[in-house]
Write an enzyme that holds these catalytic residues in place. Structure first.
Site, PDB file in Angstrom:
ATOM      1  N   ASP A 130      -3.500   2.405  -5.533  1.00  0.00           N
ATOM      2  CA  ASP A 130      -2.577   2.358  -4.635  1.00  0.00           C
ATOM      3  C   ASP A 130      -2.485   1.034  -3.772  1.00  0.00           C
ATOM      4  O   ASP A 130      -1.345   1.263  -3.109  1.00  0.00           O
ATOM      5  CB  ASP A 130      -2.349   3.787  -3.606  1.00  0.00           C
ATOM      6  CG  ASP A 130      -3.060   3.343  -2.369  1.00  0.00           C
ATOM      7  OD1 ASP A 130      -4.056   2.650  -2.327  1.00  0.00           O
ATOM      8  OD2 ASP A 130      -2.434   4.267  -1.498  1.00  0.00           O
ATOM      9  N   GLU A 131      -2.906   0.165  -3.533  1.00  0.00           N
ATOM     10  CA  GLU A 131      -2.818  -1.125  -2.915  1.00  0.00           C
ATOM     11  C   GLU A 131      -3.349  -2.916  -3.992  1.00  0.00           C
ATOM     12  O   GLU A 131      -4.275  -2.353  -5.234  1.00  0.00           O
ATOM     13  CB  GLU A 131      -3.301  -1.059  -1.920  1.00  0.00           C
ATOM     14  CG  GLU A 131      -5.247  -0.863  -2.158  1.00  0.00           C
ATOM     15  CD  GLU A 131      -5.764  -0.702  -0.620  1.00  0.00           C
ATOM     16  OE1 GLU A 131      -5.698  -1.666  -0.013  1.00  0.00           O
ATOM     17  OE2 GLU A 131      -6.580  -0.319  -0.158  1.00  0.00           O
ATOM     18  N   ASP A 158       0.869  -1.595   0.063  1.00  0.00           N
ATOM     19  CA  ASP A 158      -0.251  -0.161   0.488  1.00  0.00           C
ATOM     20  C   ASP A 158       1.007   1.374   0.153  1.00  0.00           C
ATOM     21  O   ASP A 158       1.785   1.150   1.246  1.00  0.00           O
ATOM     22  CB  ASP A 158      -1.346  -0.023   0.899  1.00  0.00           C
ATOM     23  CG  ASP A 158      -2.146   1.190   1.065  1.00  0.00           C
ATOM     24  OD1 ASP A 158      -3.011   0.567   1.568  1.00  0.00           O
ATOM     25  OD2 ASP A 158      -1.491   2.504   1.019  1.00  0.00           O
TER      26      ASP A 158
END
Ligand code: TTP
Ligand code: MG
Length: 353
Positions: free
Chosen positions: A102-103, A8
Protein backbone atom coordinates in the site's frame (compact mmCIF):
# COMPACT_ATOMS: atom_id res chain seq x y z
CA UNK A 1 17.35 18.79 -5.70
CA UNK A 2 14.93 15.89 -6.05
CA UNK A 3 11.14 15.89 -6.11
CA UNK A 4 9.87 12.87 -4.22
CA UNK A 5 6.30 11.77 -3.61
CA UNK A 6 5.35 9.16 -1.01
CA UNK A 7 1.90 7.67 -1.43
CA UNK A 8 0.25 5.56 1.28
CA UNK A 9 -3.26 4.13 1.04
CA UNK A 10 -5.58 4.99 3.95
CA UNK A 11 -6.40 2.07 6.29
CA UNK A 12 -5.79 -0.07 3.23
CA UNK A 13 -7.24 -3.55 3.94
CA UNK A 14 -10.15 -2.06 5.92
CA UNK A 15 -10.87 0.49 3.17
CA UNK A 16 -11.12 -2.30 0.59
CA UNK A 17 -13.59 -4.18 2.80
CA UNK A 18 -15.67 -1.00 3.31
CA UNK A 19 -15.70 -0.42 -0.44
CA UNK A 20 -16.84 -3.95 -1.23
CA UNK A 21 -19.51 -4.24 1.46
CA UNK A 22 -21.69 -1.17 2.07
CA UNK A 23 -22.79 -2.62 5.44
CA UNK A 24 -19.25 -1.94 6.69
CA UNK A 25 -19.07 1.64 5.44
CA UNK A 26 -20.19 3.40 8.61
CA UNK A 27 -19.25 1.07 11.44
CA UNK A 28 -15.98 0.49 13.30
CA UNK A 29 -14.28 -2.20 11.21
CA UNK A 30 -11.08 -4.19 11.53
CA UNK A 31 -9.38 -6.81 9.40
CA UNK A 32 -7.83 -9.72 11.27
CA UNK A 33 -8.58 -12.92 13.12
CA UNK A 34 -11.11 -13.33 15.90
CA UNK A 35 -9.44 -16.18 17.76
CA UNK A 36 -8.05 -15.87 21.25
CA UNK A 37 -4.51 -15.23 20.08
CA UNK A 38 -5.36 -13.31 16.89
CA UNK A 39 -4.19 -9.83 16.12
CA UNK A 40 -5.59 -7.17 13.82
CA UNK A 41 -3.94 -6.32 10.52
CA UNK A 42 -5.54 -2.91 10.48
CA UNK A 43 -8.79 -1.06 11.21
CA UNK A 44 -10.74 1.86 9.80
CA UNK A 45 -10.56 5.39 11.18
CA UNK A 46 -13.81 5.04 13.12
CA UNK A 47 -12.28 2.11 15.03
CA UNK A 48 -9.10 4.16 15.58
CA UNK A 49 -11.13 6.79 17.43
CA UNK A 50 -11.68 4.11 20.11
CA UNK A 51 -7.94 3.49 20.35
CA UNK A 52 -7.93 0.36 18.17
CA UNK A 53 -4.67 -0.07 16.20
CA UNK A 54 -2.81 -2.34 13.74
CA UNK A 55 -1.16 -5.38 15.34
CA UNK A 56 -3.37 -5.09 18.45
CA UNK A 57 -4.72 -8.37 19.85
CA UNK A 58 -8.31 -8.73 18.63
CA UNK A 59 -9.55 -9.35 22.19
CA UNK A 60 -8.09 -6.09 23.42
CA UNK A 61 -9.59 -4.27 20.44
CA UNK A 62 -13.02 -5.68 21.28
CA UNK A 63 -12.66 -4.42 24.83
CA UNK A 64 -11.85 -0.92 23.62
CA UNK A 65 -14.61 -0.99 21.03
CA UNK A 66 -17.33 -3.57 21.77
CA UNK A 67 -19.14 -2.90 18.48
CA UNK A 68 -16.03 -3.54 16.43
CA UNK A 69 -16.73 -5.77 13.44
CA UNK A 70 -13.73 -7.96 12.63
CA UNK A 71 -13.52 -9.51 9.17
CA UNK A 72 -10.99 -11.83 7.58
CA UNK A 73 -8.56 -10.40 5.07
CA UNK A 74 -8.70 -11.14 1.33
CA UNK A 75 -5.10 -10.91 0.29
CA UNK A 76 -5.68 -11.59 -3.39
CA UNK A 77 -8.03 -8.59 -3.64
CA UNK A 78 -5.52 -6.31 -1.83
CA UNK A 79 -2.82 -7.50 -4.22
CA UNK A 80 -5.02 -6.72 -7.22
CA UNK A 81 -5.75 -3.20 -5.96
CA UNK A 82 -2.06 -2.73 -5.25
CA UNK A 83 -1.20 -3.60 -8.86
CA UNK A 84 -3.89 -1.20 -10.07
CA UNK A 85 -2.40 1.61 -7.99
CA UNK A 86 1.13 0.84 -9.19
CA UNK A 87 -0.07 1.06 -12.79
CA UNK A 88 -1.37 4.58 -12.02
CA UNK A 89 2.05 5.57 -10.62
CA UNK A 90 3.72 4.28 -13.77
CA UNK A 91 1.86 6.86 -15.89
CA UNK A 92 3.92 9.55 -14.18
CA UNK A 93 7.38 8.10 -13.68
CA UNK A 94 9.53 5.00 -14.14
CA UNK A 95 11.21 5.60 -10.81
CA UNK A 96 8.84 3.80 -8.43
CA UNK A 97 9.95 2.09 -5.24
CA UNK A 98 7.14 0.07 -3.67
CA UNK A 99 7.64 -0.41 0.08
CA UNK A 100 4.71 -2.74 0.62
CA UNK A 101 1.32 -3.42 -0.95
CA UNK A 102 0.00 0.00 0.00
CA UNK A 103 2.88 2.46 -0.19
CA UNK A 104 5.55 3.61 -2.58
CA UNK A 105 8.08 6.33 -3.26
CA UNK A 106 8.00 8.06 -6.64
CA UNK A 107 10.81 10.22 -7.99
CA UNK A 108 9.20 12.80 -10.29
CA UNK A 109 12.22 15.10 -10.61
CA UNK A 110 12.34 14.67 -14.38
CA UNK A 111 8.64 14.24 -15.01
CA UNK A 112 7.08 16.63 -17.49
CA UNK A 113 3.54 16.00 -16.27
CA UNK A 114 1.73 18.93 -14.67
CA UNK A 115 4.49 21.29 -15.85
CA UNK A 116 6.83 19.51 -13.49
CA UNK A 117 4.83 20.31 -10.36
CA UNK A 118 5.23 17.42 -7.93
CA UNK A 119 2.31 18.74 -5.90
CA UNK A 120 -0.03 18.67 -8.88
CA UNK A 121 1.22 15.20 -9.86
CA UNK A 122 0.52 13.93 -6.35
CA UNK A 123 -2.98 15.41 -6.47
CA UNK A 124 -3.65 13.87 -9.88
CA UNK A 125 -2.47 10.49 -8.65
CA UNK A 126 -4.69 10.65 -5.57
CA UNK A 127 -7.63 11.57 -7.75
CA UNK A 128 -6.92 8.76 -10.23
CA UNK A 129 -6.64 6.26 -7.38
CA UNK A 130 -10.00 7.39 -6.05
CA UNK A 131 -11.73 7.33 -9.42
CA UNK A 132 -10.31 3.99 -10.50
CA UNK A 133 -10.29 2.03 -7.25
CA UNK A 134 -12.83 3.89 -5.07
CA UNK A 135 -10.19 4.20 -2.34
CA UNK A 136 -8.38 7.15 -0.81
CA UNK A 137 -4.63 7.61 -0.50
CA UNK A 138 -2.54 10.22 1.28
CA UNK A 139 0.55 11.84 -0.18
CA UNK A 140 3.70 13.51 1.01
CA UNK A 141 5.71 15.70 -1.35
CA UNK A 142 9.24 16.71 -0.39
CA UNK A 143 12.84 17.03 -1.62
CA UNK A 144 13.75 13.58 -0.24
CA UNK A 145 12.39 10.19 0.85
CA UNK A 146 12.73 10.77 4.59
CA UNK A 147 10.61 13.93 4.52
CA UNK A 148 8.12 12.64 1.93
CA UNK A 149 7.34 9.60 4.08
CA UNK A 150 6.75 11.66 7.21
CA UNK A 151 4.70 14.15 5.20
CA UNK A 152 2.29 11.54 3.84
CA UNK A 153 1.28 10.75 7.43
CA UNK A 154 0.68 14.40 8.39
CA UNK A 155 -2.81 14.85 6.94
CA UNK A 156 -4.09 11.29 6.86
CA UNK A 157 -6.67 10.16 5.83
CA UNK A 158 -7.24 11.50 2.31
CA UNK A 159 -4.74 14.32 2.71
CA UNK A 160 -1.61 15.77 1.22
CA UNK A 161 1.30 17.58 2.81
CA UNK A 162 3.89 19.44 0.76
CA UNK A 163 7.27 20.32 2.24
CA UNK A 164 8.86 22.61 -0.31
CA UNK A 165 12.65 23.06 -0.10
CA UNK A 166 12.21 26.45 1.57
CA UNK A 167 10.04 24.95 4.31
CA UNK A 168 12.30 22.06 5.28
CA UNK A 169 14.10 23.90 8.10
CA UNK A 170 10.79 25.01 9.63
CA UNK A 171 9.24 21.57 9.29
CA UNK A 172 12.02 19.65 10.99
CA UNK A 173 12.52 22.25 13.72
CA UNK A 174 9.54 21.08 15.73
CA UNK A 175 9.46 17.52 14.36
CA UNK A 176 9.14 14.95 17.14
CA UNK A 177 11.94 12.38 17.12
CA UNK A 178 9.38 9.58 17.40
CA UNK A 179 8.43 10.27 13.78
CA UNK A 180 11.91 9.37 12.56
CA UNK A 181 12.11 5.86 11.09
CA UNK A 182 14.35 3.75 13.31
CA UNK A 183 13.24 5.43 16.54
CA UNK A 184 10.80 3.16 18.33
CA UNK A 185 9.09 3.90 21.67
CA UNK A 186 12.06 2.62 23.74
CA UNK A 187 14.67 4.71 21.91
CA UNK A 188 12.37 7.71 22.03
CA UNK A 189 12.06 7.40 25.81
CA UNK A 190 15.81 7.07 26.12
CA UNK A 191 16.34 10.19 24.03
CA UNK A 192 13.77 12.03 26.17
CA UNK A 193 15.65 11.09 29.33
CA UNK A 194 18.66 12.89 27.86
CA UNK A 195 16.60 15.94 26.91
CA UNK A 196 16.06 15.19 23.23
CA UNK A 197 12.45 15.50 22.08
CA UNK A 198 12.56 17.20 18.68
CA UNK A 199 14.98 17.58 15.78
CA UNK A 200 15.82 21.04 17.13
CA UNK A 201 17.16 19.40 20.33
CA UNK A 202 19.33 17.06 18.26
CA UNK A 203 20.68 19.90 16.11
CA UNK A 204 21.85 21.75 19.19
CA UNK A 205 23.83 18.69 20.25
CA UNK A 206 26.69 16.94 18.44
CA UNK A 207 27.40 13.46 17.13
CA UNK A 208 29.65 12.54 20.03
CA UNK A 209 27.02 13.29 22.63
CA UNK A 210 24.33 11.58 20.59
CA UNK A 211 26.48 8.47 20.29
CA UNK A 212 26.32 8.05 24.05
CA UNK A 213 22.53 7.72 23.78
CA UNK A 214 21.87 5.97 20.46
CA UNK A 215 25.27 4.47 19.54
CA UNK A 216 25.94 4.03 15.84
CA UNK A 217 22.56 5.56 14.90
CA UNK A 218 23.89 8.99 15.99
CA UNK A 219 25.32 10.06 12.64
CA UNK A 220 22.15 9.30 10.72
CA UNK A 221 19.98 10.91 13.38
CA UNK A 222 22.05 14.09 13.26
CA UNK A 223 21.72 14.24 9.48
CA UNK A 224 17.98 13.56 9.53
CA UNK A 225 17.42 16.26 12.14
CA UNK A 226 18.50 18.77 9.45
CA UNK A 227 16.00 17.15 7.06
CA UNK A 228 18.78 15.58 5.01
CA UNK A 229 18.54 12.28 3.15
CA UNK A 230 20.47 11.44 -0.02
CA UNK A 231 18.94 8.01 -0.69
CA UNK A 232 17.75 7.46 -4.23
CA UNK A 233 14.40 6.00 -5.19
CA UNK A 234 15.33 2.48 -6.24
CA UNK A 235 12.85 0.85 -8.60
CA UNK A 236 12.33 -2.90 -8.72
CA UNK A 237 14.30 -3.67 -5.63
CA UNK A 238 12.61 -6.48 -3.80
CA UNK A 239 12.80 -6.95 -0.09
CA UNK A 240 14.50 -10.23 0.66
CA UNK A 241 13.98 -10.36 4.41
CA UNK A 242 12.69 -8.62 7.50
CA UNK A 243 14.58 -8.65 10.75
CA UNK A 244 14.38 -7.31 14.27
CA UNK A 245 17.35 -7.16 16.57
CA UNK A 246 18.37 -5.77 19.89
CA UNK A 247 21.69 -4.72 21.32
CA UNK A 248 21.78 -5.05 25.09
CA UNK A 249 23.15 -2.45 27.43
CA UNK A 250 25.02 -5.25 29.20
CA UNK A 251 26.29 -8.44 27.56
CA UNK A 252 24.17 -11.55 28.12
CA UNK A 253 25.35 -14.92 29.41
CA UNK A 254 25.71 -17.30 26.45
CA UNK A 255 23.12 -19.81 27.66
CA UNK A 256 19.78 -20.79 26.19
CA UNK A 257 18.03 -19.94 29.50
CA UNK A 258 19.35 -16.37 29.33
CA UNK A 259 18.88 -15.80 25.59
CA UNK A 260 15.57 -17.50 24.80
CA UNK A 261 13.35 -15.10 26.84
CA UNK A 262 14.98 -12.20 24.97
CA UNK A 263 14.11 -13.80 21.65
CA UNK A 264 10.54 -14.34 22.84
CA UNK A 265 10.38 -10.61 23.47
CA UNK A 266 11.51 -9.88 19.89
CA UNK A 267 8.93 -12.16 18.26
CA UNK A 268 5.92 -9.76 18.52
CA UNK A 269 7.88 -6.99 16.76
CA UNK A 270 8.86 -9.37 13.98
CA UNK A 271 5.25 -10.52 13.65
CA UNK A 272 4.14 -6.91 13.43
CA UNK A 273 6.63 -6.14 10.68
CA UNK A 274 5.62 -9.31 8.83
CA UNK A 275 2.05 -8.03 8.78
CA UNK A 276 2.94 -5.69 5.93
CA UNK A 277 4.32 -8.54 3.81
CA UNK A 278 1.47 -11.03 3.99
CA UNK A 279 1.60 -11.40 0.22
CA UNK A 280 5.19 -12.67 0.36
CA UNK A 281 6.11 -16.30 0.72
CA UNK A 282 8.26 -17.09 3.76
CA UNK A 283 11.09 -19.45 2.86
CA UNK A 284 13.47 -19.32 5.80
CA UNK A 285 14.10 -17.99 9.27
CA UNK A 286 17.29 -17.23 11.07
CA UNK A 287 19.02 -16.02 14.19
CA UNK A 288 21.92 -13.63 14.40
CA UNK A 289 24.14 -13.33 17.45
CA UNK A 290 26.84 -10.73 17.92
CA UNK A 291 29.33 -11.63 20.60
CA UNK A 292 31.17 -9.47 23.10
CA UNK A 293 34.19 -9.30 20.75
CA UNK A 294 31.90 -7.90 18.01
CA UNK A 295 32.19 -11.01 15.84
CA UNK A 296 28.85 -12.28 14.68
CA UNK A 297 27.29 -15.50 13.51
CA UNK A 298 24.09 -16.24 11.60
CA UNK A 299 22.23 -19.54 11.43
CA UNK A 300 19.29 -20.17 9.13
CA UNK A 301 16.84 -22.90 8.32
CA UNK A 302 14.26 -23.34 5.59
CA UNK A 303 10.74 -22.81 6.88
CA UNK A 304 7.43 -21.61 5.49
CA UNK A 305 6.33 -19.71 8.59
CA UNK A 306 7.67 -18.13 11.74
CA UNK A 307 8.14 -21.18 13.95
CA UNK A 308 9.31 -20.82 17.56
CA UNK A 309 10.43 -24.47 17.73
CA UNK A 310 12.83 -23.88 14.84
CA UNK A 311 14.01 -20.62 16.40
CA UNK A 312 14.83 -22.47 19.59
CA UNK A 313 16.97 -25.04 17.79
CA UNK A 314 18.66 -22.29 15.75
CA UNK A 315 19.50 -20.54 19.01
CA UNK A 316 21.17 -23.69 20.34
CA UNK A 317 23.21 -23.95 17.16
CA UNK A 318 24.23 -20.28 17.24
CA UNK A 319 25.18 -20.49 20.91
CA UNK A 320 27.33 -23.55 20.22
CA UNK A 321 29.58 -21.14 18.27
CA UNK A 322 29.97 -18.73 21.17
CA UNK A 323 33.11 -20.36 22.63
CA UNK A 324 32.68 -18.68 26.00
CA UNK A 325 31.97 -15.23 24.61
CA UNK A 326 28.99 -13.35 26.01
CA UNK A 327 26.25 -12.08 23.70
CA UNK A 328 25.81 -8.36 22.95
CA UNK A 329 23.13 -8.53 20.23
CA UNK A 330 20.37 -10.91 19.24
CA UNK A 331 18.44 -10.69 15.99
CA UNK A 332 15.74 -12.80 14.34
CA UNK A 333 15.11 -12.82 10.59
CA UNK A 334 12.53 -14.06 8.13
CA UNK A 335 13.60 -14.61 4.52
CA UNK A 336 11.19 -14.30 1.58
CA UNK A 337 11.06 -16.20 -1.69
CA UNK A 338 11.09 -14.35 -5.00
CA UNK A 339 8.20 -12.00 -5.58
CA UNK A 340 5.43 -13.22 -7.90
CA UNK A 341 6.52 -12.53 -11.46
CA UNK A 342 3.20 -11.03 -12.54
CA UNK A 343 3.50 -8.04 -10.18
CA UNK A 344 6.90 -7.20 -11.64
CA UNK A 345 5.43 -7.55 -15.15
CA UNK A 346 2.74 -5.05 -14.23
CA UNK A 347 5.39 -2.53 -13.30
CA UNK A 348 7.38 -3.19 -16.45
CA UNK A 349 4.56 -2.78 -18.94
CA UNK A 350 4.15 1.01 -18.93
CA UNK A 351 7.89 1.44 -19.36
CA UNK A 352 7.86 -0.61 -22.55
CA UNK A 353 4.96 1.31 -24.09
P1 TTP B 1 -0.23 0.73 6.90
O1 TTP B 1 -0.05 1.64 5.73
O2 TTP B 1 0.77 0.80 8.00
O3 TTP B 1 -1.65 0.97 7.58
P2 TTP B 1 -3.04 1.28 6.92
O4 TTP B 1 -2.93 1.50 5.45
O5 TTP B 1 -4.01 0.23 7.33
O6 TTP B 1 -3.48 2.62 7.64
P3 TTP B 1 -2.91 4.11 7.41
O7 TTP B 1 -4.10 4.92 6.97
O8 TTP B 1 -2.41 4.54 8.74
O9 TTP B 1 -1.83 4.04 6.37
O10 TTP B 1 -0.30 -0.78 6.41
C1 TTP B 1 -0.89 -1.16 5.18
C2 TTP B 1 -1.58 -2.50 5.31
O11 TTP B 1 -0.66 -3.51 5.75
C3 TTP B 1 -2.71 -2.49 6.31
O12 TTP B 1 -3.94 -2.06 5.74
C4 TTP B 1 -2.73 -3.91 6.78
C5 TTP B 1 -1.31 -4.40 6.64
N1 TTP B 1 -0.65 -4.44 7.98
C6 TTP B 1 -0.72 -5.62 8.72
O13 TTP B 1 -1.26 -6.62 8.26
N2 TTP B 1 -0.15 -5.62 9.97
C7 TTP B 1 0.47 -4.55 10.51
O14 TTP B 1 0.96 -4.60 11.64
C8 TTP B 1 0.53 -3.33 9.73
C9 TTP B 1 1.19 -2.11 10.29
C10 TTP B 1 -0.05 -3.33 8.48
MG1 MG C 1 -1.49 2.78 4.63
Amino acid sequence: MRKIIHIDMDCFYAAVEMRDNPAYANIPLAVGGEGKRSVLSTCNYMARSFGVRSAMPSLKAKMLCPNLKVVHGRMSVYKEVSDQVKAIFARYTDLIEPLSLDEAFLDVTDSEHCKGSATLIAEEIRQAIFLETGLTASAGVAPNKFLAKIASDENKPNGICVISPGKVADFVHSLSLKKIPGIGPKTFEKLNRHGYYTCADVRQSNIKQLQMVVGSFAQLLYKRSFGEDNREVVSHRERKSVAVERTFSEDIVNSEEACWPLIEKLIPSLEKRLGKYQDRQIVKQGIKLKFADFNQTTVEQRSSKLDTGILQSLLQKALSRSSDRKVRLIGITIGFGEEAKNSIMQLDLPMVQ
